[in-house]
Each structure stands twice: as structure tokens, then as C-alpha cells.
Write an enzyme that holds these catalytic residues in place. Structure first.
Site, PDB file in Angstrom:
ATOM      1  N   LYS A  30      -3.390   5.504   1.298  1.00 38.77           N
ATOM      2  CA  LYS A  30      -3.269   5.107   2.706  1.00 38.77           C
ATOM      3  C   LYS A  30      -4.249   5.917   3.544  1.00 38.77           C
ATOM      4  CE  LYS A  30      -1.028   9.029   4.192  1.00 38.77           C
ATOM      5  NZ  LYS A  30      -1.568  10.014   5.150  1.00 38.77           N
ATOM      6  N   GLY A  53       0.895  11.155  -3.935  1.00 36.18           N
ATOM      7  CA  GLY A  53       2.184  11.459  -4.546  1.00 36.18           C
ATOM      8  C   GLY A  53       3.296  10.577  -4.025  1.00 36.18           C
ATOM      9  N   ASP A  71       6.230   9.764   4.011  1.00 38.96           N
ATOM     10  CA  ASP A  71       5.277   8.691   3.718  1.00 38.96           C
ATOM     11  C   ASP A  71       5.851   7.650   2.761  1.00 38.96           C
ATOM     12  OD1 ASP A  71       3.378   9.902   5.287  1.00 38.96           O
ATOM     13  OD2 ASP A  71       2.148  10.639   3.629  1.00 38.96           O
TER      14      ASP A  71
END
Length: 297
Positions: A14, A110, A144
Site C-alpha cells: 500500500k 507484514g 493497517d
């Protein structure tokens, strides 16, 4: 590929098209506003069911022990929820990962890996959780993760978990890895971090993007001044890329990016990047590819 395996599962990176820190909660978490967009640079994960109930990451990831990996932690939360709902343990799962997204790069690698693992295991285990269920499950592990499960360009608020879909132009990006890992703790903990940026609206963002075709970025990244002070390599990459457009850092760093309206222009800029940096181009993704992959099975 059988009902007991899912291979070649994408975990896209992202970019934060802007990132404002608007306050801080009593528990220390920072209040943010950002627009997240997916790009087509991905880690790739492979999943195979087991028979003994174990959850294993079988690929070594330097610096990330198996027990501390967000993938394993997320799958254990899903396994506990499965057992609570169905009254029996999960069959277990093996995970292999082809890792290309840098750690400490601000690309969410991650968290994206964990989100892909949740989607894949939810399918293989036939757990029956909705997208919203998975988002709530993943949030305690990282702000996230809900975005990657949300799966499309999003205006984010709160600690990053309050998401609304937003449209952006179909752009290409040049991304530079400055060669350092930027830990989030020192950046968010810095005394000179701006924590009182005036809140904006989706309408503010959308109007700006429409006027500039997305090539002049909205707002700023409030974490960038701290990260560039702590890590001069990030500042050098930003300064170099700015000769071609409105370059900035993503997330808490270290990667920096600049938007372009065609692949050919992005490729021409990439060809000029110094050999001391690792750099690449990527195209924006309108939607996460995993749901379509699962629907096709």
C-alpha cells in the site's frame, strides 16, 4: 490446487497518498487521517492444510521469528474464533511466503501478509467469517490490517480502522527503497512530531485530486520530517525524486514514491534512479485481488 491448499495468493503493498496526525488518544494511540491505495507489488503466500491443528510458517524471514510473525498471530486469532463458533479445533495450516516487500518500508507488507492469510484460512477452514468479522479480528494486531481486508482505496480515520471507499485516478508510481528500515516507535514517539493537523474531509481530498489528476499529492505526510531527520537516506531519496514530481514518503517510511500518469513516464524515471537504491514501478490497484481469486474456486 485442491480444497486443501491455496497457492500463489497475493499480498499487495500500500501507499499512503497523505498521512496527517490529528491528535492523540489517552491510551497513547495517534489519531490519523490518510488515504490508502493498493499497488501491484506483492508478497506471495502459499497455504496447505495440516491434520494436527498446528499453525506453521515454514519460510524463514530474517529478523521475524515465527512466533512473532503477524501471519501466525492472525491465524491463531482466527483459529480461536473458529473453535468458539464451531466447537472444534481447526485442522491447522502450513504457510510459505515469497517475500519481496521490504520490512520497515512503510508499504504495509507484514499487515498485508496477515490479511491475505486471514482471507485464505477463512476459506480453507470454511470458518464463515465476513469481511467485517476479519477486519475486527485483525485490528488489535495492527491498524493497517483492516485496510487490506477492506480491499480498495480508502479514506482512513481514527487509528486507521475507520474506512470509506474513495476514488483516485489510475496512476503509476516509482518507488525507491532508501536502504534503511524505519521503526515506527521512534517516529511516532518523537517530541517534534506534528500531532495537531486540522482534520480534512473526503470532499477536500477528492476535489484536490480531481483538479490535479492525482499528480500533485494532497496534504502531506506528518511523519516525514521526523523520519528524514532520523534517517538522512530517506531525505536523500525524497529530494532526488522531487525533480520529477510531488515525491513523498509512505507510512512511517522508509520508502518514497512519486505518481505518474503513464507507465512509459514512470519507466523513464526509473531508468534514471541511482544504482545505490533499489527502485521499481507499480500500478495502482482498484481492488485487492484475493476476493476474486477465492470466488473463482
Amino acid at each position: 490446487m485442491s480444497d486443501r491448499s491455496l497457492h500463489h495468493c497475493p499480498a499487495p503493498a500500500k501507499l499512503n497518498l497523505f498521512l496527517h496526525v490529528t491528535g492523540r488518544r489517552a491510551d497513547g494511540y495517534h489519531l490519523l487521517q490518510s488515504v490508502f491505495t493498493l499497488i501491484d507489488r506483492c508478497d506471495t503466500l502459499h497455504f496447505d492444510l495440516r491434520k494436527d491443528g498446528a499453525i506453521r510458517r515454514l519460510t524463514d524471514v530474517p529478523g521475524v521469528p515465527e512466533e512473532g510473525d503477524l501471519i501466525v498471530r492472525a491465524l491463531r486469532l482466527l483459529a480461536a474464533e473458529y473453535e468458539r463458533r464451531h466447537g472444534r479445533p481447526v485442522p491447522g495450516i502450513d504457510v510459505h511466503i515469497d517475500k519481496i516487500l521490504p520490512m520497515g518500508g512503510g508499504l504495509g507488507g507484514g499487515s498485508s501478509d496477515a490479511a491475505t492469510a486471514l482471507m485464505a484460512a477463512n476459506h480453507l477452514w470454511q470458518a464463515g467469517l465476513t469481511r467485517e468479522d476479519l477486519m475486527a479480528l485483525g485490528l488489535p494486531l495492527g491498524a493497517d490490517i483492516p485496510f487490506f481486508l477492506f480491499g480498495e482505496t480508502a479514506f482512513a480515520q481514527g487509528v486507521g480502522e475507520a474506512l470509506q471507499a474513495v476514488r483516485v485516478p489510475d496512476l503509476w508510481y516509482v518507488i525507491i527503497e532508501p536502504g534503511v528500515q524505519v521503526p515506527t516507535g521512534p517516529v511516532f514517539g518523537a517530541p517534534d512530531l506534528t500531532r495537531n493537523t486540522e482534520p480534512v474531509t473526503i470532499a477536500d481530498f477528492s476535489k484536490h485530486i480531481a483538479q490535479h489528476q492525482g499528480l500533485v499529492q494532497f496534504g502531506r505526510n506528518d511523519l516525514q520530517p521526523v523520519a528524514t531527520r532520523l534517517f538522512p537516506q530517506v531525505a536523500e531519496a525524497v529530494d532526488w525524486l522531487r525533480q520529477f514530481g510531488d515525491a513523498r514518503m509512505t507510512g512511517s517510511g522508509a520508502c518514497v514514491f512519486c505518481a505518474f500518469d503513464s507507465a512509459s513516464v514512470a519507466d523513464a524515471v526509473l531508468a534514471q534512479v541511482s544504482g545505490r537504491w533499489r527502485a521499481w514501478t507499480a500500478q495502482a490497484l482498484a481492488r485487492h485481488p484475493m476476493p476474486s481469486l477465492l470466488q473463482g474456486r
